[in-house]
Design an enzyme around this catalytic site. Sequence first.
Site, PDB file in Angstrom:
ATOM      1  N   ARG A  88       0.824  -1.225   0.000  1.00  0.00           N
ATOM      2  CA  ARG A  88       0.000   0.000   0.000  1.00  0.00           C
ATOM      3  C   ARG A  88       0.860   1.278   0.000  1.00  0.00           C
ATOM      4  O   ARG A  88       0.459   2.300   0.561  1.00  0.00           O
ATOM      5  CB  ARG A  88      -0.944   0.040   1.213  1.00  0.00           C
ATOM      6  CG  ARG A  88      -1.914  -1.115   1.331  1.00  0.00           C
ATOM      7  CD  ARG A  88      -2.954  -1.120   0.221  1.00  0.00           C
ATOM      8  NE  ARG A  88      -4.024  -2.051   0.525  1.00  0.00           N
ATOM      9  CZ  ARG A  88      -4.014  -3.346   0.183  1.00  0.00           C
ATOM     10  NH1 ARG A  88      -2.993  -3.851  -0.522  1.00  0.00           N
ATOM     11  NH2 ARG A  88      -5.019  -4.124   0.495  1.00  0.00           N
ATOM     12  N   SER A 101     -10.470  -0.796   3.821  1.00  0.00           N
ATOM     13  CA  SER A 101      -9.829  -1.060   5.113  1.00  0.00           C
ATOM     14  C   SER A 101      -9.381   0.267   5.717  1.00  0.00           C
ATOM     15  O   SER A 101      -8.726   1.069   5.049  1.00  0.00           O
ATOM     16  CB  SER A 101      -8.593  -1.944   4.926  1.00  0.00           C
ATOM     17  OG  SER A 101      -8.965  -3.200   4.398  1.00  0.00           O
ATOM     18  N   GLU A 133      -4.767   3.206   6.980  1.00  0.00           N
ATOM     19  CA  GLU A 133      -4.536   3.101   5.537  1.00  0.00           C
ATOM     20  C   GLU A 133      -5.303   4.229   4.839  1.00  0.00           C
ATOM     21  O   GLU A 133      -4.822   4.819   3.874  1.00  0.00           O
ATOM     22  CB  GLU A 133      -5.020   1.745   5.002  1.00  0.00           C
ATOM     23  CG  GLU A 133      -4.890   1.658   3.487  1.00  0.00           C
ATOM     24  CD  GLU A 133      -5.493   0.407   2.900  1.00  0.00           C
ATOM     25  OE1 GLU A 133      -5.227  -0.698   3.413  1.00  0.00           O
ATOM     26  OE2 GLU A 133      -6.249   0.531   1.914  1.00  0.00           O
TER      27      GLU A 133
HETATM   28  C1  LIG Z   1     -15.556  -0.882  -0.783  1.00  0.00           C
HETATM   29  C2  LIG Z   1     -14.086  -0.618  -0.899  1.00  0.00           C
HETATM   30  C3  LIG Z   1     -13.197  -1.664  -1.094  1.00  0.00           C
HETATM   31  C4  LIG Z   1     -11.823  -1.437  -1.203  1.00  0.00           C
HETATM   32  N1  LIG Z   1     -10.985  -2.492  -1.394  1.00  0.00           N
HETATM   33  C5  LIG Z   1      -9.669  -2.274  -1.549  1.00  0.00           C
HETATM   34  C6  LIG Z   1      -8.761  -3.362  -1.756  1.00  0.00           C
HETATM   35  O1  LIG Z   1      -9.136  -4.521  -1.794  1.00  0.00           O
HETATM   36  N2  LIG Z   1      -7.452  -3.077  -1.915  1.00  0.00           N
HETATM   37  C7  LIG Z   1      -6.970  -1.812  -1.871  1.00  0.00           C
HETATM   38  O2  LIG Z   1      -5.747  -1.631  -2.026  1.00  0.00           O
HETATM   39  N3  LIG Z   1      -7.793  -0.765  -1.664  1.00  0.00           N
HETATM   40  C8  LIG Z   1      -9.119  -0.970  -1.498  1.00  0.00           C
HETATM   41  N4  LIG Z   1      -9.959   0.092  -1.257  1.00  0.00           N
HETATM   42  C9  LIG Z   1      -9.387   1.445  -1.109  1.00  0.00           C
HETATM   43  C10 LIG Z   1      -9.323   2.256  -2.406  1.00  0.00           C
HETATM   44  O3  LIG Z   1     -10.285   1.802  -3.339  1.00  0.00           O
HETATM   45  C11 LIG Z   1      -7.929   2.204  -3.035  1.00  0.00           C
HETATM   46  O4  LIG Z   1      -6.945   2.732  -2.162  1.00  0.00           O
HETATM   47  C12 LIG Z   1      -7.871   2.969  -4.360  1.00  0.00           C
HETATM   48  O5  LIG Z   1      -6.648   2.720  -4.978  1.00  0.00           O
HETATM   49  C13 LIG Z   1      -8.023   4.492  -4.181  1.00  0.00           C
HETATM   50  O6  LIG Z   1      -8.218   5.052  -5.461  1.00  0.00           O
HETATM   51  P1  LIG Z   1      -9.041   6.403  -5.638  1.00  0.00           P
HETATM   52  O7  LIG Z   1      -8.982   6.791  -7.047  1.00  0.00           O
HETATM   53  O8  LIG Z   1     -10.387   6.278  -5.047  1.00  0.00           O
HETATM   54  O9  LIG Z   1      -8.150   7.399  -4.767  1.00  0.00           O
HETATM   55  P2  LIG Z   1      -8.664   8.556  -3.797  1.00  0.00           P
HETATM   56  O10 LIG Z   1      -9.367   7.958  -2.648  1.00  0.00           O
HETATM   57  O11 LIG Z   1      -9.357   9.596  -4.574  1.00  0.00           O
HETATM   58  O12 LIG Z   1      -7.261   9.118  -3.275  1.00  0.00           O
HETATM   59  C14 LIG Z   1      -6.450   8.312  -2.439  1.00  0.00           C
HETATM   60  C15 LIG Z   1      -5.040   8.909  -2.406  1.00  0.00           C
HETATM   61  O13 LIG Z   1      -4.494   8.805  -3.712  1.00  0.00           O
HETATM   62  C16 LIG Z   1      -4.111  10.101  -4.179  1.00  0.00           C
HETATM   63  N5  LIG Z   1      -4.414  10.128  -5.607  1.00  0.00           N
HETATM   64  C17 LIG Z   1      -5.603   9.863  -6.195  1.00  0.00           C
HETATM   65  N6  LIG Z   1      -5.477   9.926  -7.530  1.00  0.00           N
HETATM   66  C18 LIG Z   1      -4.178  10.232  -7.772  1.00  0.00           C
HETATM   67  C19 LIG Z   1      -3.423  10.430  -8.946  1.00  0.00           C
HETATM   68  N7  LIG Z   1      -3.961  10.333 -10.162  1.00  0.00           N
HETATM   69  N8  LIG Z   1      -2.101  10.715  -8.815  1.00  0.00           N
HETATM   70  C20 LIG Z   1      -1.523  10.820  -7.602  1.00  0.00           C
HETATM   71  N9  LIG Z   1      -2.202  10.661  -6.459  1.00  0.00           N
HETATM   72  C21 LIG Z   1      -3.509  10.365  -6.546  1.00  0.00           C
HETATM   73  C22 LIG Z   1      -4.947  11.090  -3.386  1.00  0.00           C
HETATM   74  O14 LIG Z   1      -4.306  12.342  -3.288  1.00  0.00           O
HETATM   75  C23 LIG Z   1      -5.025  10.407  -2.045  1.00  0.00           C
HETATM   76  O15 LIG Z   1      -3.859  10.681  -1.314  1.00  0.00           O
HETATM   77  C24 LIG Z   1     -11.334  -0.113  -1.124  1.00  0.00           C
HETATM   78  C25 LIG Z   1     -12.223   0.959  -0.939  1.00  0.00           C
HETATM   79  C26 LIG Z   1     -13.594   0.711  -0.827  1.00  0.00           C
HETATM   80  C27 LIG Z   1     -14.539   1.859  -0.636  1.00  0.00           C
HETATM   81  C1  LIG Z   2     -10.134  -3.627   1.478  1.00  0.00           C
HETATM   82  C2  LIG Z   2      -8.837  -3.464   1.349  1.00  0.00           C
HETATM   83  O1  LIG Z   2      -7.954  -4.515   1.092  1.00  0.00           O
HETATM   84  C3  LIG Z   2      -8.179  -5.778   1.706  1.00  0.00           C
HETATM   85  C4  LIG Z   2      -8.378  -6.803   0.612  1.00  0.00           C
HETATM   86  O2  LIG Z   2      -9.550  -6.536  -0.111  1.00  0.00           O
HETATM   87  C5  LIG Z   2      -8.505  -8.189   1.262  1.00  0.00           C
HETATM   88  C6  LIG Z   2      -8.622  -9.312   0.237  1.00  0.00           C
HETATM   89  O3  LIG Z   2      -7.412  -9.502  -0.424  1.00  0.00           O
HETATM   90  O4  LIG Z   2      -7.300  -8.442   2.055  1.00  0.00           O
HETATM   91  C7  LIG Z   2      -7.041  -7.476   3.076  1.00  0.00           C
HETATM   92  O5  LIG Z   2      -8.092  -7.441   4.024  1.00  0.00           O
HETATM   93  P1  LIG Z   2      -8.016  -8.399   5.306  1.00  0.00           P
HETATM   94  O6  LIG Z   2      -6.592  -8.659   5.670  1.00  0.00           O
HETATM   95  O7  LIG Z   2      -8.886  -7.838   6.352  1.00  0.00           O
HETATM   96  O8  LIG Z   2      -8.609  -9.733   4.696  1.00  0.00           O
HETATM   97  P2  LIG Z   2      -9.668 -10.756   5.246  1.00  0.00           P
HETATM   98  O9  LIG Z   2      -9.411 -12.008   4.499  1.00  0.00           O
HETATM   99  O10 LIG Z   2     -11.031 -10.172   5.191  1.00  0.00           O
HETATM  100  O11 LIG Z   2      -9.294 -10.937   6.807  1.00  0.00           O
HETATM  101  C8  LIG Z   2      -8.008 -11.353   7.257  1.00  0.00           C
HETATM  102  C9  LIG Z   2      -8.157 -12.173   8.550  1.00  0.00           C
HETATM  103  O12 LIG Z   2      -8.804 -11.386   9.562  1.00  0.00           O
HETATM  104  C10 LIG Z   2      -9.930 -12.098  10.085  1.00  0.00           C
HETATM  105  N1  LIG Z   2     -11.008 -11.144  10.433  1.00  0.00           N
HETATM  106  C11 LIG Z   2     -11.413 -10.223   9.507  1.00  0.00           C
HETATM  107  C12 LIG Z   2     -12.442  -9.360   9.826  1.00  0.00           C
HETATM  108  C13 LIG Z   2     -13.057  -9.447  11.100  1.00  0.00           C
HETATM  109  O13 LIG Z   2     -13.973  -8.708  11.448  1.00  0.00           O
HETATM  110  N2  LIG Z   2     -12.597 -10.376  11.978  1.00  0.00           N
HETATM  111  C14 LIG Z   2     -11.578 -11.237  11.678  1.00  0.00           C
HETATM  112  O14 LIG Z   2     -11.197 -12.061  12.503  1.00  0.00           O
HETATM  113  C15 LIG Z   2     -10.350 -13.034   8.954  1.00  0.00           C
HETATM  114  O15 LIG Z   2     -11.073 -14.134   9.445  1.00  0.00           O
HETATM  115  C16 LIG Z   2      -9.010 -13.425   8.347  1.00  0.00           C
HETATM  116  O16 LIG Z   2      -8.447 -14.467   9.080  1.00  0.00           O
HETATM  117  C17 LIG Z   2      -6.930  -6.096   2.500  1.00  0.00           C
HETATM  118  N3  LIG Z   2      -6.779  -5.124   3.575  1.00  0.00           N
HETATM  119  C18 LIG Z   2      -5.567  -4.743   4.019  1.00  0.00           C
HETATM  120  C19 LIG Z   2      -5.560  -3.729   5.103  1.00  0.00           C
HETATM  121  O17 LIG Z   2      -4.505  -5.173   3.573  1.00  0.00           O
HETATM  122  C20 LIG Z   2      -8.174  -2.163   1.405  1.00  0.00           C
HETATM  123  O18 LIG Z   2      -6.944  -2.113   1.344  1.00  0.00           O
HETATM  124  O19 LIG Z   2      -8.893  -1.134   1.515  1.00  0.00           O
END
Ligand SMILES: Cc1cc2nc3c(=O)[nH]c(=O)nc-3n(C[C@H](O)[C@H](O)[C@H](O)COP(=O)(O)OP(=O)(O)OC[C@H]3O[C@@H](n4cnc5c(N)ncnc54)[C@H](O)[C@@H]3O)c2cc1C
Ligand SMILES: C=C(O[C@H]1[C@H](O)[C@@H](CO)O[C@H](OP(=O)(O)OP(=O)(O)OC[C@H]2O[C@@H](n3ccc(=O)[nH]c3=O)[C@H](O)[C@@H]2O)[C@@H]1NC(C)=O)C(=O)O
Length: 302
Positions: free
Chosen positions: A174, A224, A294
């Site tokens: 990240r 997250s 994060e």
């Molecule tokens: C339901 C949900 C699920 C998600 N699951 C995941 C996941 O599984 N894995 C994961 O990694 N993230 C996840 N995220 C977080 C998020 O989607 C990611 O971090 C995504 O990459 C952010 O992109 P954004 O365009 O929305 O950035 P924004 O939220 O608009 O911005 C985030 C940061 O990036 C910077 N930024 C945005 N665009 C640019 C650009 N073009 N150039 C330089 N800087 C920029 C901004 O200044 C800010 O600091 C999730 C979020 C939600 C709501």
């Molecule tokens: C959503 C994000 O990314 C997600 C990404 O979607 C998923 C799937 O790959 O893996 C990460 O979640 P995560 O580590 O919580 O993944 P999960 O598989 O849901 O949970 C990990 C472990 O925590 C346990 N868990 C999770 C949630 C909860 O309420 N309680 C709990 O005990 C699960 O049972 C599992 O053993 C990323 N989060 C981070 C901080 O690394 C994001 O970055 O915004």
Amino acid sequence: MTTLAEQLRAENLGKVLENEPLKHYTTLKIGGPADLFFEPDSTDSLKKAMRYIKDSGVPFRAIGRGSNLLVSDEGIEGVVIKLGDGLDELVQNGDEFTVGGGYSIVKLATVLSRQGYSGLEFSAGIPGSVGGAVFMNAGAHGSDMSKILKKALVLMPDGELKWYTNEEMEFSYRTSILQKTGGICVEAVLVLEKGDRETIMAELKKNKDYRRNTQPWNHPCCGSVFRNPLPNYAGQLIESSGLKGTTVGGAQISDMHANFIVNTGDAKAADVLGLISLIKKKIKELHNIDIETEVEIIGRKS
Ligand SMILES: Cc1cc2nc3c(=O)[nH]c(=O)nc-3n(C[C@H](O)[C@H](O)[C@H](O)COP(=O)(O)OP(=O)(O)OC[C@H]3O[C@@H](n4cnc5c(N)ncnc54)[C@H](O)[C@@H]3O)c2cc1C
Ligand SMILES: C=C(O[C@H]1[C@H](O)[C@@H](CO)O[C@H](OP(=O)(O)OP(=O)(O)OC[C@H]2O[C@@H](n3ccc(=O)[nH]c3=O)[C@H](O)[C@@H]2O)[C@@H]1NC(C)=O)C(=O)O
Ligand SMILES: NC(=O)C1=CN([C@@H]2O[C@H](COP(=O)(O)OP(=O)(O)OC[C@H]3O[C@@H](n4cnc5c(N)ncnc54)[C@H](OP(=O)(O)O)[C@@H]3O)[C@@H](O)[C@H]2O)C=CC1
């Protein structure tokens, strides 16, 4: 004296709005106004605008789809630059794809997976832009942007465009160098692999289903809230601290996944910050671990 808003409007560089509420541009549906909100209609327009922004000395911040942002209730000083439809071109050259920073990562994954290109399956359900995904090195299911990015075109704060190779991006969990340098990713060149379309589509679906079964994907949230303090998981630590379901005002620690905070309707940024402080304190007390957010917390402090 001509204001920055007037200069951007006079040049016809894109959408310019003053005091625009940012809650309309974040997935948490929270955030006070940006002094100035600018959505460029092309990379060229953004480059031109950057000269005016630099000369004005006003602070700026890029946003994509606002899916990793907690914007304060008091809003943001300076210019918020939203990358959207103006920077969403997609050009194919063999197995290399040049894509605009404003392109939806889910749309890209869908379009290219359907054509039988593998590499973006991990991103199913990440509601971000390509630029935001590069900035965050977004990832899931054991992969992330660092695995597919060849190079990124970045508009530097001095107004110059600069290519960063994958190595120069200094990707880790990240994290990318853009979090230090502050440049705007306007374009990314991704390298994907030709594969079996059915297998790729099945993987995309599997990843989306995992998310639907484990995360509150259909409630306003920011993904997250905390980075995982590996080898521990933030969600597991928060759940075992007995905090699932806790509310402050309109914000709630999700019953489904403890590392998600959801807006139950009328949450303020202050409510979410209240929960974040509570979680940090409890995890420190009970597990002696300092967990880091994060989600990016930005804007004026109250
Ligand atoms: C339901 C949900 C699920 C998600 N699951 C995941 C996941 O599984 N894995 C994961 O990694 N993230 C996840 N995220 C977080 C998020 O989607 C990611 O971090 C995504 O990459 C952010 O992109 P954004 O365009 O929305 O950035 P924004 O939220 O608009 O911005 C985030 C940061 O990036 C910077 N930024 C945005 N665009 C640019 C650009 N073009 N150039 C330089 N800087 C920029 C901004 O200044 C800010 O600091 C999730 C979020 C939600 C709501
Ligand atoms: C959503 C994000 O990314 C997600 C990404 O979607 C998923 C799937 O790959 O893996 C990460 O979640 P995560 O580590 O919580 O993944 P999960 O598989 O849901 O949970 C990990 C472990 O925590 C346990 N868990 C999770 C949630 C909860 O309420 N309680 C709990 O005990 C699960 O049972 C599992 O053993 C990323 N989060 C981070 C901080 O690394 C994001 O970055 O915004
Ligand atoms: N919990 C939360 O706070 C939020 C959760 N989400 C969830 O995250 C996931 C991703 O959301 P989001 O990024 O908004 O993605 P969406 O699935 O809503 O689609 C994003 C863009 O991708 C395009 N697209 C989607 N599906 C296809 C397709 N099959 N073929 C071609 N283009 C397609 C659409 O483009 P076009 O407009 O051209 O059709 C759309 O604008 C979803 O599961 C969503 O429910 C999203 C936002 C907030």
